[in-house]
Design a protein around this motif. Structure first.
Motif, short mmCIF file in Angstrom:
data_model
loop_
_atom_site.label_atom_id
_atom_site.label_comp_id
_atom_site.label_asym_id
_atom_site.label_seq_id
_atom_site.Cartn_x
_atom_site.Cartn_y
_atom_site.Cartn_z
N GLY A 1 0.56 -1.43 0.25
CA GLY A 1 0.05 0.03 0.12
C GLY A 1 0.95 1.45 0.37
O GLY A 1 2.15 1.83 -0.16
N SER A 2 0.48 2.27 0.59
CA SER A 2 0.77 2.93 0.78
C SER A 2 2.68 3.65 1.24
O SER A 2 3.32 4.37 0.71
CB SER A 2 -0.17 4.41 2.25
N GLY A 3 2.71 2.48 2.18
CA GLY A 3 3.87 1.84 2.22
C GLY A 3 4.51 3.42 3.90
O GLY A 3 5.86 3.85 3.85
N SER A 4 4.06 3.29 4.40
CA SER A 4 4.58 4.81 5.70
C SER A 4 5.63 3.81 6.82
O SER A 4 6.12 4.53 7.55
CB SER A 4 2.91 5.76 5.88
N ASN A 5 4.46 2.53 7.01
CA ASN A 5 6.04 1.97 7.75
C ASN A 5 6.58 1.69 7.39
O ASN A 5 8.10 1.51 7.88
CB ASN A 5 5.00 0.49 7.88
N ALA A 6 7.10 1.01 5.38
CA ALA A 6 7.93 0.84 5.51
C ALA A 6 9.02 2.20 5.25
O ALA A 6 10.42 1.67 5.86
CB ALA A 6 7.74 0.55 3.80
N ALA B 1 4.87 -4.72 5.84
CA ALA B 1 4.47 -3.62 6.32
C ALA B 1 2.69 -3.28 5.30
O ALA B 1 3.93 -2.57 4.38
CB ALA B 1 5.55 -2.52 6.24
N GLY B 2 2.05 -3.92 6.43
CA GLY B 2 1.07 -3.84 5.35
C GLY B 2 0.97 -4.59 3.68
O GLY B 2 0.96 -4.03 2.67
N ILE C 1 3.40 -6.82 11.38
CA ILE C 1 2.69 -5.41 12.32
C ILE C 1 1.14 -5.88 11.99
O ILE C 1 1.21 -5.63 10.77
CB ILE C 1 3.49 -4.53 12.01
N HIS C 2 0.74 -6.15 13.00
CA HIS C 2 -0.52 -5.95 13.19
C HIS C 2 -1.48 -4.93 13.76
O HIS C 2 -0.89 -4.86 14.56
CB HIS C 2 -1.70 -7.05 13.10
N PRO C 3 -2.67 -4.21 12.92
CA PRO C 3 -3.22 -2.69 13.79
C PRO C 3 -4.44 -2.95 14.62
O PRO C 3 -5.05 -2.32 14.42
CB PRO C 3 -3.42 -2.01 12.39
N ARG D 1 -2.05 4.06 13.44
CA ARG D 1 -0.37 4.47 12.47
C ARG D 1 0.23 5.39 13.31
O ARG D 1 1.74 5.40 13.38
CB ARG D 1 -1.63 5.70 11.82
N GLU E 1 2.12 3.20 15.06
CA GLU E 1 2.89 1.75 14.42
C GLU E 1 4.30 2.45 14.10
O GLU E 1 5.42 2.02 13.89
CB GLU E 1 2.39 1.80 12.97
C1 GRF Z 1 -0.67 -0.45 8.08
O1 GRF Z 1 -1.81 -0.16 9.18
C2 GRF Z 1 -0.61 -2.00 8.65
O2 GRF Z 1 0.02 -2.27 9.64
C3 GRF Z 1 -0.77 -2.81 8.19
O3 GRF Z 1 -1.66 -2.03 6.85
C4 GRF Z 1 -1.16 -1.00 7.20
C5 GRF Z 1 -0.09 -0.07 6.04
O4 GRF Z 1 -0.48 0.60 5.85
N1 GRF Z 1 -0.55 -3.88 8.54
P1 GRF Z 1 1.94 1.69 5.60
O5 GRF Z 1 1.34 1.47 3.51
O6 GRF Z 1 2.19 1.17 5.78
O7 GRF Z 1 0.73 3.54 4.94
#
Ligand code: GRF
Length: 190
Positions: A10-15, A79-80, A100-102, A168, A171
């Motif tokens: 996805g958007s990759g904020s965790n990455a 990460a998502g 990581i699970h939200p 978020r 995270e």
């Molecule tokens: C985050 O909430 C993570 O915990 C999950 O998917 C989401 C990914 O968001 N499993 P991002 O792509 O890191 O912005």
């Protein structure tokens, strides 16, 4: 120094937070971001951060990508990443793959419990708290050993969007440091 691959859809904020955290770490470095989604925001982030990306089709390229990661990488961080992880991957990276699970597992985990669906379910259940879970990945969805959890309170009537923002923030604050401490322990105990 361990070599890390981040898998994201996805958007990759965790990455991004992982790349930034490990940029200064003596314990590990993010070497590559792997995605199944050619339109994922994470690709643009990786370009900005100067991290190489690998876009692949899990239906046809799973074995080839696993072979490459096994040769080049020590640890996988999810990460998502929204696709099922094949058993061959969990076997190969057993004890070396984290997610990581939200939400606060074992609550709000399992099939269909990802992204906004999790926060919607938490809001509808009238929970007074939620949070994040960092856990090992095994062949069952969201059932690997828990490494760490962090909580945040929910006010009565809070909607899914507001819950998502709080989660978020947790995270982005904790995924990198928790993984780094875990790698440090792993390295010191070997
Ligand atoms: C985050 O909430 C993570 O915990 C999950 O998917 C989401 C990914 O968001 N499993 P991002 O792509 O890191 O912005």
């Amino acid at each position: 120094m361990l070599k890390i691959a981040v898998l994201a859809s996805g958007s990759g904020s965790n990455a991004q937070s992982l790349v930034e955290h490990f940029a200064d770490s003596p314990w590990g470095r993010v070497e590559i971001i792997v995605t199944n989604n050619a339109n994922a925001g994470v690709i643009e982030r990786a370009d900005r951060l100067n991290i190489s990306t690998l876009i692949f089709d899990p239906k046809t390229e799973s074995d080839a990508v696993l072979k490459r990661l096994d040769e080049e990488i020590d640890i996988i961080l999810l990460a998502g990443y929204l696709k099922m992880i094949p058993a061959a991957w969990t076997r190969c990276f057993q004890g070396r793959m984290l997610n990581i699970h939200p939400a606060l597992l074992p609550k709000f985990g399992g099939k269909g419990m990802y992204g906004k669906h999790v926060h919607q379910a938490v809001s509808e259940a009238g929970e007074s708290e939620t949070g994040i879970t960092i856990h090992m990945v095994n062949e069952q969805y969201d059932e690997g050993a828990i490494i760490a959890q962090f909580k945040t309170e929910i006010e009565p009537g809070e909607d899914a969007k507001s819950i998502e923002e709080k989660v978020r923030a947790l995270e982005l604050e904790y995924y990198g440091p928790v993984v780094e401490a875990w790698i440090e322990n792993l390295s010191l105990s070997q």
